[in-house]
Scaffold this active site. Structure first.
Site, PDB file in Angstrom:
ATOM      1  N   ALA A 275       1.009  -0.961   0.105  1.00  0.00           N
ATOM      2  CA  ALA A 275       0.009  -0.100  -0.185  1.00  0.00           C
ATOM      3  C   ALA A 275       0.835   1.372  -0.007  1.00  0.00           C
ATOM      4  O   ALA A 275       0.534   2.317  -0.808  1.00  0.00           O
ATOM      5  CB  ALA A 275      -0.937   0.215   1.090  1.00  0.00           C
ATOM      6  N   THR A 276       2.063   1.205   0.591  1.00  0.00           N
ATOM      7  CA  THR A 276       2.790   2.520   0.768  1.00  0.00           C
ATOM      8  C   THR A 276       3.112   2.774  -0.626  1.00  0.00           C
ATOM      9  O   THR A 276       3.098   4.150  -1.055  1.00  0.00           O
ATOM     10  CB  THR A 276       4.003   2.303   1.534  1.00  0.00           C
ATOM     11  OG1 THR A 276       3.507   1.751   2.964  1.00  0.00           O
ATOM     12  CG2 THR A 276       5.078   3.380   1.547  1.00  0.00           C
TER      13      THR A 276
ATOM     14  N   SER B  80      -3.190  -3.578   0.266  1.00  0.00           N
ATOM     15  CA  SER B  80      -2.003  -4.301   0.641  1.00  0.00           C
ATOM     16  C   SER B  80      -2.392  -5.939   0.854  1.00  0.00           C
ATOM     17  O   SER B  80      -3.451  -6.145   1.667  1.00  0.00           O
ATOM     18  CB  SER B  80      -1.478  -3.681   1.661  1.00  0.00           C
ATOM     19  OG  SER B  80      -0.331  -4.348   1.900  1.00  0.00           O
TER      20      SER B  80
ATOM     21  N   HIS C 179      -0.952  -8.086   2.763  1.00  0.00           N
ATOM     22  CA  HIS C 179      -0.445  -8.896   3.989  1.00  0.00           C
ATOM     23  C   HIS C 179      -1.274  -8.055   5.183  1.00  0.00           C
ATOM     24  O   HIS C 179      -1.251  -8.692   6.357  1.00  0.00           O
ATOM     25  CB  HIS C 179       1.102  -8.403   4.472  1.00  0.00           C
ATOM     26  CG  HIS C 179       1.253  -6.910   4.903  1.00  0.00           C
ATOM     27  ND1 HIS C 179       1.240  -6.596   6.191  1.00  0.00           N
ATOM     28  CD2 HIS C 179       1.600  -5.814   4.097  1.00  0.00           C
ATOM     29  CE1 HIS C 179       1.792  -5.184   6.215  1.00  0.00           C
ATOM     30  NE2 HIS C 179       1.699  -4.858   5.122  1.00  0.00           N
TER      31      HIS C 179
ATOM     32  N   GLN D  89      -7.006  -1.199   5.151  1.00  0.00           N
ATOM     33  CA  GLN D  89      -7.422  -1.858   6.289  1.00  0.00           C
ATOM     34  C   GLN D  89      -9.255  -2.324   6.069  1.00  0.00           C
ATOM     35  O   GLN D  89      -9.739  -3.175   6.882  1.00  0.00           O
ATOM     36  CB  GLN D  89      -7.625  -1.051   7.466  1.00  0.00           C
ATOM     37  CG  GLN D  89      -6.535  -0.699   8.365  1.00  0.00           C
ATOM     38  CD  GLN D  89      -5.785  -1.890   8.902  1.00  0.00           C
ATOM     39  OE1 GLN D  89      -6.339  -3.125   8.949  1.00  0.00           O
ATOM     40  NE2 GLN D  89      -4.606  -1.743   9.081  1.00  0.00           N
TER      41      GLN D  89
ATOM     42  N   CYS E  90       4.272   1.558  12.419  1.00  0.00           N
ATOM     43  CA  CYS E  90       5.103   2.150  11.673  1.00  0.00           C
ATOM     44  C   CYS E  90       5.856   3.338  12.505  1.00  0.00           C
ATOM     45  O   CYS E  90       7.228   3.748  12.039  1.00  0.00           O
ATOM     46  CB  CYS E  90       4.297   2.814  10.520  1.00  0.00           C
ATOM     47  SG  CYS E  90       3.287   1.681   9.848  1.00  0.00           S
TER      48      CYS E  90
ATOM     49  N   THR F 173      10.426  -7.082 -12.972  1.00  0.00           N
ATOM     50  CA  THR F 173       9.973  -8.127 -12.982  1.00  0.00           C
ATOM     51  C   THR F 173       8.924  -8.580 -11.897  1.00  0.00           C
ATOM     52  O   THR F 173       9.161  -8.290 -10.814  1.00  0.00           O
ATOM     53  CB  THR F 173      11.292  -9.387 -12.798  1.00  0.00           C
ATOM     54  OG1 THR F 173      12.067  -9.176 -13.938  1.00  0.00           O
ATOM     55  CG2 THR F 173      10.529 -10.828 -12.798  1.00  0.00           C
TER      56      THR F 173
ATOM     57  N   ASN G  93      -6.517   2.509  10.757  1.00  0.00           N
ATOM     58  CA  ASN G  93      -5.599   1.337  11.075  1.00  0.00           C
ATOM     59  C   ASN G  93      -5.560   1.474  12.803  1.00  0.00           C
ATOM     60  O   ASN G  93      -5.231   0.425  13.275  1.00  0.00           O
ATOM     61  CB  ASN G  93      -4.180   1.352  10.437  1.00  0.00           C
ATOM     62  CG  ASN G  93      -3.788   2.512  10.399  1.00  0.00           C
ATOM     63  OD1 ASN G  93      -4.171   3.759   9.973  1.00  0.00           O
ATOM     64  ND2 ASN G  93      -2.682   2.796  10.886  1.00  0.00           N
TER      65      ASN G  93
HETATM   66  C1  LIG Z   1      -0.564  -1.078   6.817  1.00  0.00           C
HETATM   67  C2  LIG Z   1      -1.111   0.199   6.112  1.00  0.00           C
HETATM   68  C3  LIG Z   1      -0.572   0.974   5.081  1.00  0.00           C
HETATM   69  C4  LIG Z   1       0.838   0.369   4.449  1.00  0.00           C
HETATM   70  O1  LIG Z   1       0.709  -0.810   3.666  1.00  0.00           O
HETATM   71  P1  LIG Z   1       2.055  -1.489   3.288  1.00  0.00           P
HETATM   72  O2  LIG Z   1       1.377  -2.593   2.555  1.00  0.00           O
HETATM   73  O3  LIG Z   1       2.753  -2.202   4.601  1.00  0.00           O
HETATM   74  O4  LIG Z   1       2.914  -0.525   2.743  1.00  0.00           O
HETATM   75  C5  LIG Z   1      -1.245   2.061   4.526  1.00  0.00           C
HETATM   76  N1  LIG Z   1      -2.299   2.455   5.267  1.00  0.00           N
HETATM   77  C6  LIG Z   1      -3.019   1.679   6.158  1.00  0.00           C
HETATM   78  C7  LIG Z   1      -4.331   2.232   6.503  1.00  0.00           C
HETATM   79  C8  LIG Z   1      -2.627   0.668   6.460  1.00  0.00           C
HETATM   80  O5  LIG Z   1      -3.070  -0.005   7.492  1.00  0.00           O
END
Ligand SMILES: *Cc1c(COP(=O)(O)O)cnc(C)c1O
Length: 378
Positions: free
Chosen positions: A74-75, A202, A204, A182, A329, A244, A154
């Protein structure tokens, strides 16, 4: 369930990999190592797997596969959306609206854009964590390029009214970017119905692997051509993000989306029951207070504070408990949560708050053991 007898209640920081996701990924870590951009049959098989993954993600968002750019998370998707729009040669607008309680990936990108002469409005929130929709409406100017508002927070789980936000934005010459990291995989999402122009997510955060995410770009209201690329190379991902393809991670991302599509409703019911049990028990503690709106809040998150309590000390003393005092973070620096501060909490109240986030693999036993340990500590 977890190694070292961990009680894992930090699912908003990251989730464990679902074993079924790992199973889907394994062939791409071993036998099926081909480059999806290779023209031979081995490569074309990988390309088909990549297409399937893109379709699985698109199905969860209800968008078209061609509207997705795969990223490392997501970043990166947030950076690509904000910088990509601002720095595109066709862009003449110089104003962005966002919210004080956004994730640092949005706030720090906005801070960077300020150094380039972009004006940023940081909307406040009320004590429930919600923005004032009238204030949003009044803040939009003719030169407002973008409104960046997250779906689910989050730290608190607070859910902004995305539908109403998009209605306000639709009448203006501005775009709506939504950080839905989220929300995706946890609540049903239809980007067309919600009127979202760009969205970041994202893998994960919902039982997929780290290192995979996506940026959704509405083909009618935005179009991939209106974003500036920062990673030049082989022209992968419609020329917006060369390099890639990370096959194992993206196949896992797709599988996580498929599972979420099938199991979201039953997961939600189970997790909400556990969260509510925990919430009821902890609220019996004298002086306990919940951070975030009572009902406009995601079912898996409980952000709760206690008087004369130091969340960091509690976390440090309990080596088998994984909970958070805010967003992971920023926890390298001990600073009160910017989200809780924006909601009007004092430093002391913010440091006295715990973020407890449940997930698909959270058990009743974990909740019970955690409650006992917390009560004992208090
Ligand atoms: C975890 C999170 C991110 C960052 O996601 P990554 O995939 O770890 O870079 C951004 N925004 C929110 C709301 C998040 O919870």
């Amino acid at each position: 369930m977890y190694a070292h007898g961990f009680i894992y209640l930090d699912n908003n920081a990251t989730t464990p990999l679902d074993p079924r996701v790992l199973e889907a990924m394994m062939p791409y870590l071993t036998d099926n190592f081909a480059n999806a951009a290779s023209t031979h049959h081995f490569g074309q098989k990988a390309n088909l797997a990549l297409k399937k993954a893109r379709k699985q993600v698109a199905d969860l968002l209800n968008c078209d596969s061609t509207e997705l750019i795969f990223t490392s998370g997501a970043t990166e998707a947030i950076n690509l959306a904000l910088k990509g729009l601002v720095l595109h040669p066709n862009n003449t607008k110089k104003h962005i609206i966002t919210v004080q309680t956004e994730h640092k990936a949005v706030l720090d990108t906005c801070k960077y854009l300020e150094t380039l002469g972009i004006e940023i409005t940081y909307l406040p929130v009320n004590s429930d964590g919600l923005i004032d929709l009238d204030l949003l409406d009044q803040s939009i100017r003719p030169d407002t390029l973008l409104v960046a508002i997250m779906y689910v927070n989050n730290e608190t789980g607070v859910i902004q009214d995305v539908q109403k936000i998009s209605k306000i934005i639709k009448n203006k010459e501005t775009l709506f970017f939504c950080d839905a990291t989220q929300a995706l995989g946890k609540i049903p999402m239809d980007v067309y119905e919600l009127g979202i122009d760009l969205l970041a997510c994202s893998a994960h955060k919902f039982y997929g692997p780290k290192g995979a995410g996506a940026l959704y770009i509405n083909s009618e209201t935005v179009g991939i051509r209106n974003l500036q690329s920062f990673i030049h190379g082989g022209g992968h991902e419609s020329g917006l993000r060369s390099g890639t393809s990370n096959m194992p991670a993206l196949v896992g991302f797709g599988k996580a989306c498929e599972l979420a599509n099938q199991e979201m409703a039953q997961d939600a019911e189970r997790i909400q029951t556990l969260r509510n049990q925990l919430e009821t028990k902890l609220l019996q503690i004298e002086g306990a207070f919940i951070n975030g709106h009572s009902s406009q809040r995601l079912y898996n998150t409980l952000n709760i504070g206690f008087p004369d309590f130091d969340a960091n000390v509690f976390i440090g003393m309990h080596k088998t408990l994984a909970v958070s005092n805010g967003s992971a973070c920023t926890s390298a620096i001990v600073e009160a949560s910017h989200v809780l501060k924006a909601m009007g909490l004092t430093d002391e109240q913010a440091f006295g708050s715990l973020r407890i986030s449940l997930g698909r693999f959270t058990t009743q036993e974990e909740i019970q053991s955690f409650t006992q340990q917390l009560k004992a500590a208090l």
